[in-house]
Design an enzyme around this catalytic site. Sequence first.
Site, short mmCIF file in Angstrom:
data_model
loop_
_atom_site.label_atom_id
_atom_site.label_comp_id
_atom_site.label_asym_id
_atom_site.label_seq_id
_atom_site.Cartn_x
_atom_site.Cartn_y
_atom_site.Cartn_z
N ASN A 149 12.50 3.00 -8.78
CA ASN A 149 12.11 2.43 -10.09
C ASN A 149 12.25 3.39 -11.27
OD1 ASN A 149 9.89 3.76 -8.94
ND2 ASN A 149 8.46 2.62 -10.19
N GLU A 247 2.20 8.41 -2.38
CA GLU A 247 1.96 7.65 -3.61
C GLU A 247 2.55 6.27 -3.38
OE1 GLU A 247 0.29 8.67 -6.14
OE2 GLU A 247 0.17 10.82 -5.75
N GLU A 459 -1.19 14.03 -6.98
CA GLU A 459 -0.15 14.89 -7.51
C GLU A 459 -0.53 15.28 -8.94
OE1 GLU A 459 3.49 12.61 -6.93
OE2 GLU A 459 3.59 13.27 -4.85
P1 NAD Z 1 10.41 2.03 -0.31
O1 NAD Z 1 9.18 2.36 0.41
O2 NAD Z 1 11.28 0.94 0.21
O3 NAD Z 1 11.39 3.29 -0.43
C1 NAD Z 1 10.97 4.50 -1.03
C2 NAD Z 1 11.81 5.62 -0.47
O4 NAD Z 1 11.52 5.75 0.92
C3 NAD Z 1 13.31 5.40 -0.55
O5 NAD Z 1 13.97 6.61 -0.78
C4 NAD Z 1 13.65 4.89 0.84
O6 NAD Z 1 14.98 5.11 1.21
C5 NAD Z 1 12.71 5.70 1.69
N1 NAD Z 1 12.36 5.12 2.98
C6 NAD Z 1 12.37 3.82 3.34
N2 NAD Z 1 12.01 3.70 4.64
C7 NAD Z 1 11.76 4.95 5.09
C8 NAD Z 1 11.35 5.48 6.34
N3 NAD Z 1 11.13 4.70 7.40
N4 NAD Z 1 11.17 6.81 6.45
C9 NAD Z 1 11.38 7.62 5.40
N5 NAD Z 1 11.80 7.17 4.18
C10 NAD Z 1 11.97 5.85 4.04
O7 NAD Z 1 9.98 1.74 -1.81
P2 NAD Z 1 10.88 1.23 -2.99
O8 NAD Z 1 11.15 -0.22 -2.77
O9 NAD Z 1 12.02 2.17 -3.19
O10 NAD Z 1 9.89 1.43 -4.23
C11 NAD Z 1 8.97 0.49 -4.64
C12 NAD Z 1 7.58 0.85 -4.20
O11 NAD Z 1 7.23 2.15 -4.65
C13 NAD Z 1 6.52 -0.05 -4.80
O12 NAD Z 1 5.60 -0.40 -3.81
C14 NAD Z 1 5.86 0.81 -5.86
O13 NAD Z 1 4.53 0.45 -6.17
C15 NAD Z 1 5.93 2.14 -5.22
N6 NAD Z 1 5.80 3.20 -6.21
C16 NAD Z 1 4.64 3.92 -6.22
C17 NAD Z 1 4.45 4.92 -7.18
C18 NAD Z 1 3.20 5.73 -7.22
O14 NAD Z 1 3.20 6.78 -7.88
N7 NAD Z 1 2.13 5.34 -6.57
C19 NAD Z 1 5.48 5.17 -8.11
C20 NAD Z 1 6.63 4.40 -8.07
C21 NAD Z 1 6.79 3.43 -7.10
#
Ligand code: NAD
Length: 478
Positions: A149, A247, A459
């Site tokens: 995002n 996070e 963080e």
């Molecule tokens: P996601 O969990 O699908 O992916 C995040 C990252 O993790 C990507 O790089 C992905 O390739 C990797 N990933 C996926 N499966 C994995 C696994 N099994 N092992 C290790 N890495 C893996 O999330 P997304 O769809 O990219 O992002 C959206 C989500 O992120 C939303 O839920 C949003 O709320 C959250 N988010 C949280 C914060 C925060 O600071 N709390 C900030 C931004 C986004």
Amino acid sequence: MITIQNFINGTYVPPKSGEYLPNYNPSTGAKYSVIPDSDSRDVEEAYLAASNAFDAWQKTSSEKRFIILNRIAELIDEQNDKLALSESIDQGKPLWLAKTEITRAAQNFRFFATAAMQFQSDSHAMEGHAINYTLKTPIGVVGCISPWNLPLYLLSWKIAPALATGNCVIAKPSEITPMTAFLLGEICNQAGLPKGVLNIVHGLGKKVGNDIVAHSKIKAISFTGGTNTGKHIATIAAPQFKKLSLELGGKNPNIIFADCDFEKAARETLRSSFLNQGEICLCGSRILIQRPIYNKFKAFLIEELKHYTIGDPLLKETQMGAIVSHEHFEKILAYIEIAKQEGGSILSGGQAVKPIGFENGWYIAPTVIENLSQNSRCNQEEIFGPVVTLTPFDSDEEALALANDSNYGLAASIWTENIKRAHSIASRISCGVVWINCWLLRDLRTPFGGMKQSGVGREGGWNAMNFFSEQKNVCVKL
Ligand code: NAD
């Protein structure tokens, strides 16, 4: 067609598999680049480079680390136009927004560059008969995994403190938005970051992301992403006793009291609902409005959204760009259907949009829904798109109960001119970040993170520096 490569040991290299995955421009739906389909062999190569670089990097003076990280910040600023354009094309966000996020990525490097110079050991005297001092040392090779995002901003939020504290990093950006992380490798070389200190491996999360988490010698994982992914990562990292920062997702309430500054609250609510197409973990997606101003607030949102400009992210006047991927676009539309089945009334939006010239892109109109019960899926599950729900409330206690009735606990904003009420609600709300009469106002020194299913750990500022350090107390008897 751009071919993205892994960045290992200061060099761009192809994946060991020789295989590549498609990468799409969300505004047109067209494939425009390919990224490495990396696997455990690439992680191993990155690990070897990082572990070879570690000894020299941990011994590098904090002043030298400051100079290099600060130079990275300067180069990001100098290349803002190029990076912002790449981010906008890759992610679908408006170009003007990408420019501010690239500026914030530079600020992350600058902030943690200066933190490297200020990070200190503590000392505790024991009433004249002993003294303790605490050594803070880097962990070694650490993994930083980030979402799609705010691609470069969130990646730099992890990489910068990890490097500032003397660790070597294996970073994995989202496979959906790899472009600015790809460009960062070259910037690090230009800034004089020694080879192997930062390695960037691209590919699928469930494959190469998983390999980073499972690697027995990568001793800490800093992850930002979805709650389900975070749960899975914890099951792999916890038995190995890795340090873990998670996070995760959110379902953030905006609590609007009748005594608020209406214009400010309403305008900021529009921003917190739809900035970056609602794809910010901190976006307010549950708007709780005190009954005396419910209808006025609702009418304001509906009227403003009639004039919202959705379309080409590169145009100055575009307020909302494209949804990041086809899969996510379908997911958001499915939630809007669920809302209808759950008895919700769509007040605005509720459908896909096809801007002229961008008919194959993934656009969704900003959507406002009311009449959903508190336990409806659209009030409980994270949609992570331009969809918000409106719910009326009467008393402070009811607002608080609604706000806290969630598995998530990331952020909240409170709008009232009554200072006692604001502090009282802020102290009783279960989330890690509370804004009073504002939203997304960030000071990089403050702790950042979520409660409940929104994450583990904090963080920001010294929290991030401490996360990426081992602390050892030494007690000396006098
Ligand atoms: P996601 O969990 O699908 O992916 C995040 C990252 O993790 C990507 O790089 C992905 O390739 C990797 N990933 C996926 N499966 C994995 C696994 N099994 N092992 C290790 N890495 C893996 O999330 P997304 O769809 O990219 O992002 C959206 C989500 O992120 C939303 O839920 C949003 O709320 C959250 N988010 C949280 C914060 C925060 O600071 N709390 C900030 C931004 C986004």
